[in-house]
Design an enzyme around this catalytic site. Sequence first.
Site, PDB file in Angstrom:
ATOM      1  N   LEU A 144      -0.176   4.098   1.112  1.00 21.81           N
ATOM      2  CA  LEU A 144      -0.725   4.917   2.203  1.00 21.81           C
ATOM      3  C   LEU A 144      -1.203   6.283   1.711  1.00 21.81           C
ATOM      4  CD1 LEU A 144       1.678   4.011   5.164  1.00 21.81           C
ATOM      5  CD2 LEU A 144      -0.496   2.949   4.500  1.00 21.81           C
TER       6      LEU A 144
ATOM      7  N   THR B 175     -16.459  -2.941 -10.097  1.00 24.14           N
ATOM      8  CA  THR B 175     -17.482  -2.008  -9.634  1.00 24.14           C
ATOM      9  C   THR B 175     -18.804  -2.119 -10.374  1.00 24.14           C
ATOM     10  OG1 THR B 175     -18.007   0.353  -9.471  1.00 24.14           O
ATOM     11  CG2 THR B 175     -16.521  -0.276 -11.225  1.00 24.14           C
TER      12      THR B 175
ATOM     13  N   ASP C 160       0.858  -1.175   0.000  1.00 21.07           N
ATOM     14  CA  ASP C 160       0.000   0.000   0.000  1.00 21.07           C
ATOM     15  C   ASP C 160       0.905   1.239   0.000  1.00 21.07           C
ATOM     16  OD1 ASP C 160      -3.231   0.333   1.264  1.00 21.07           O
ATOM     17  OD2 ASP C 160      -1.961   2.104   0.941  1.00 21.07           O
TER      18      ASP C 160
ATOM     19  N   PHE D 144     -27.426  14.770  -3.916  1.00 21.14           N
ATOM     20  CA  PHE D 144     -27.054  15.060  -5.310  1.00 21.14           C
ATOM     21  C   PHE D 144     -28.216  14.748  -6.252  1.00 21.14           C
ATOM     22  CE2 PHE D 144     -22.430  14.016  -3.987  1.00 21.14           C
ATOM     23  CZ  PHE D 144     -22.226  15.329  -3.585  1.00 21.14           C
TER      24      PHE D 144
ATOM     25  N   HIS E 187     -18.361   9.604   0.395  1.00 22.63           N
ATOM     26  CA  HIS E 187     -19.415   8.583   0.343  1.00 22.63           C
ATOM     27  C   HIS E 187     -20.594   8.933   1.239  1.00 22.63           C
ATOM     28  CE1 HIS E 187     -15.966   6.194  -1.239  1.00 22.63           C
ATOM     29  NE2 HIS E 187     -16.898   5.987  -2.146  1.00 22.63           N
ATOM     30  N   LEU E 188     -21.755   8.505   0.787  1.00 18.31           N
ATOM     31  CA  LEU E 188     -22.987   8.953   1.425  1.00 18.31           C
ATOM     32  C   LEU E 188     -23.069   8.593   2.910  1.00 18.31           C
ATOM     33  CD1 LEU E 188     -25.792  10.234   1.121  1.00 18.31           C
ATOM     34  CD2 LEU E 188     -26.667   7.941   0.571  1.00 18.31           C
TER      35      LEU E 188
ATOM     36  N   ALA F 182      -5.947  -1.791  -4.587  1.00 23.84           N
ATOM     37  CA  ALA F 182      -5.366  -0.442  -4.667  1.00 23.84           C
ATOM     38  C   ALA F 182      -5.777   0.250  -5.958  1.00 23.84           C
ATOM     39  CB  ALA F 182      -3.838  -0.560  -4.626  1.00 23.84           C
TER      40      ALA F 182
ATOM     41  N   TYR G  94     -14.001   6.184 -13.961  1.00 22.88           N
ATOM     42  CA  TYR G  94     -13.674   5.192 -12.931  1.00 22.88           C
ATOM     43  C   TYR G  94     -14.144   3.802 -13.377  1.00 22.88           C
ATOM     44  CZ  TYR G  94     -14.386   2.342  -8.791  1.00 22.88           C
ATOM     45  OH  TYR G  94     -14.405   1.292  -7.916  1.00 22.88           O
TER      46      TYR G  94
ATOM     47  N   GLY H 164     -21.882  11.504 -13.567  1.00 20.67           N
ATOM     48  CA  GLY H 164     -21.360  10.131 -13.493  1.00 20.67           C
ATOM     49  C   GLY H 164     -22.232   9.182 -12.701  1.00 20.67           C
TER      50      GLY H 164
HETATM   51  N1  UDP Z   1     -24.674  11.063  -2.546  1.00 16.13           N
HETATM   52  C1  UDP Z   1     -25.322  12.221  -2.177  1.00 16.13           C
HETATM   53  N2  UDP Z   1     -24.635  13.133  -1.417  1.00 16.13           N
HETATM   54  C2  UDP Z   1     -23.345  12.934  -1.021  1.00 16.13           C
HETATM   55  C3  UDP Z   1     -22.701  11.725  -1.404  1.00 16.13           C
HETATM   56  C4  UDP Z   1     -23.402  10.814  -2.174  1.00 16.13           C
HETATM   57  O1  UDP Z   1     -26.469  12.451  -2.513  1.00 16.13           O
HETATM   58  O2  UDP Z   1     -22.784  13.813  -0.352  1.00 16.13           O
HETATM   59  C5  UDP Z   1     -25.397  10.062  -3.370  1.00 16.13           C
HETATM   60  C6  UDP Z   1     -24.735   9.765  -4.702  1.00 16.13           C
HETATM   61  O3  UDP Z   1     -25.223  10.633  -5.705  1.00 16.13           O
HETATM   62  C7  UDP Z   1     -25.145   8.306  -4.951  1.00 16.13           C
HETATM   63  C8  UDP Z   1     -25.306   7.738  -3.539  1.00 16.13           C
HETATM   64  O4  UDP Z   1     -25.393   8.851  -2.655  1.00 16.13           O
HETATM   65  O5  UDP Z   1     -26.380   8.245  -5.577  1.00 16.13           O
HETATM   66  C9  UDP Z   1     -24.124   6.878  -3.122  1.00 16.13           C
HETATM   67  O6  UDP Z   1     -22.952   7.634  -3.392  1.00 16.13           O
HETATM   68  P1  UDP Z   1     -21.528   7.190  -2.873  1.00 16.13           P
HETATM   69  O7  UDP Z   1     -20.576   8.283  -3.242  1.00 16.13           O
HETATM   70  O8  UDP Z   1     -21.625   6.818  -1.439  1.00 16.13           O
HETATM   71  O9  UDP Z   1     -21.202   5.849  -3.669  1.00 16.13           O
HETATM   72  P2  UDP Z   1     -21.150   5.540  -5.255  1.00 16.13           P
HETATM   73  O10 UDP Z   1     -22.564   5.222  -5.650  1.00 16.13           O
HETATM   74  O11 UDP Z   1     -20.577   6.732  -5.937  1.00 16.13           O
HETATM   75  O12 UDP Z   1     -20.265   4.341  -5.334  1.00 16.13           O
END
Ligand code: UDP
Length: 353
Positions: free
Chosen positions: A36, A121, A34, A213, A194-195, A78, A148, A288
Amino acid sequence: MRTFKVLVTGGAGYIGSVAVRILLDAGYSVVVFDNLYQGHVEAVDPRAAFVQGDLSRLEDIRALFAAHPDIQAIMHFASYTLVGESMHQPLKYLRDNVANAANLLEIAVQHNVQRFILSSTANLFDLPADRASEPIDEHFPVRPGSPYGESKYAIERMLTWMHRIYGLRYACLRYFNACGALDDLGEDHDPETHLIPLVLQVALGKRPHILIFGDDYPTRDGTCVRDYIHVADLAQAHLLALEGLERFEVRHYNLGNETGYTVKEVIEVARRVTGHPIPAVIGPRRPGDPATLVASSAAIRRDLGWQPRYRDLETIIRTAWEWHRTHPDGYRSRALSSRSSPSNPGRDVCLPQ
Ligand code: UDP
C-alpha cells in the site's frame, strides 16, 4: 473443484487491480499482496484475499505463502515504476526492484510455483536514431532508457535462470503507455507524474497547466511519441499469457496499440474529450525519455489471439476522464462516500505477523 490460485503482487495498484478483476471474473482464485505504498486497499476487489506486506522482507513473503500454500502462479506488478524518478534515485530501482523480485522468486520456487508473469516495460528500448520510427517488436535489441528499464531487464534475465534451473514458466509483458480506467478502478498516484492523468487534472482545475517535457525531439511536432494502451487490454493480455503458459514455457511480448501519438496530440484529444482549453507550457526534456516508443504487438496477437478492445485514443481518454471526473480525489473520494454507505460491510485485511 479446487480453483487455480494466482498471487498478484501490487494488486492494489493501477494495473494490478484491473488484472485482479479480470482474473476473478474468469473464475480464478486471487490473493493480492501489496504494501500500500502506492496502492489503495479500496482498489482491491472484495472477492480477492488481501495480504498487506512488503517484498523487501522475506518474512512477509514466507507468511504470505504459509497462509496460501496453494498459490500456483504469480503476476508480479509490485515495483517502483517512474522513469523520471529513476534518473534521480537510480539505486532505488536497480537495487530495490531487483532485490524484491529475487525475494519473491526465492520463496516462489520453494513452493513450486509453476508460472510467473512479469510486468515489464517499453523502456527496455531506447532506440538508436536510425531506428526511431520503427514499430518495436520482440527482436529489437534491448537498450534500457533508464535505471527503471534496466531494473526490469535485470528481472527478465533473472527469470531465464529460474526457468533453466527450476523449470519456472514465465512471460514478460513489456507495456507501452498504460492508461484509461474502468468505472471504479482508475489511476491514482501520489505524486502523479503520468501525462494523461495530469492533463485531466488541468481540466478539473486542479493544476493551472500541463508542462510538456521538451519540444525539440526528432518527431512530427517535436514532442515525444508514445503508444497508449488501455489498462483493461493490458489486464486481458495477462490472463491470456497465464493461460498460454500451459503451452509455452517462455514468452516475451510487447504490448501496445501500434499507433503513436505525440504529447501535443494527447493534449489536443483531451481538450476535445473534456471541453476544457488545457493550457500547455513547454519545458525542458525529462531525462530518461526516449523520443519515440511504438509497439509491434504482432507476436501476442498471433500466439494468444490478443485483440485490444480500446483502439482509439479518444475512447481511451474518455474512460480516464469519466473516472477522474467521478473520483476527483482518487480513491479517497470513494473511501469517503463508501464510509457513509450502510451497505458497505468493509473488508478483512490480513497483516503478516
Ligand atoms: N510528459 C510530459 N509532461 C508531463 C508528463 C509526461 O510532457 O507532465 C511526457 C513524457 O515526457 C513522455 C509522455 O508524456 O514523453 C508520457 O509520459 P508518462 O510519464 O505518462 O509515461 P512514460 O512514457 O514515462 O511511461
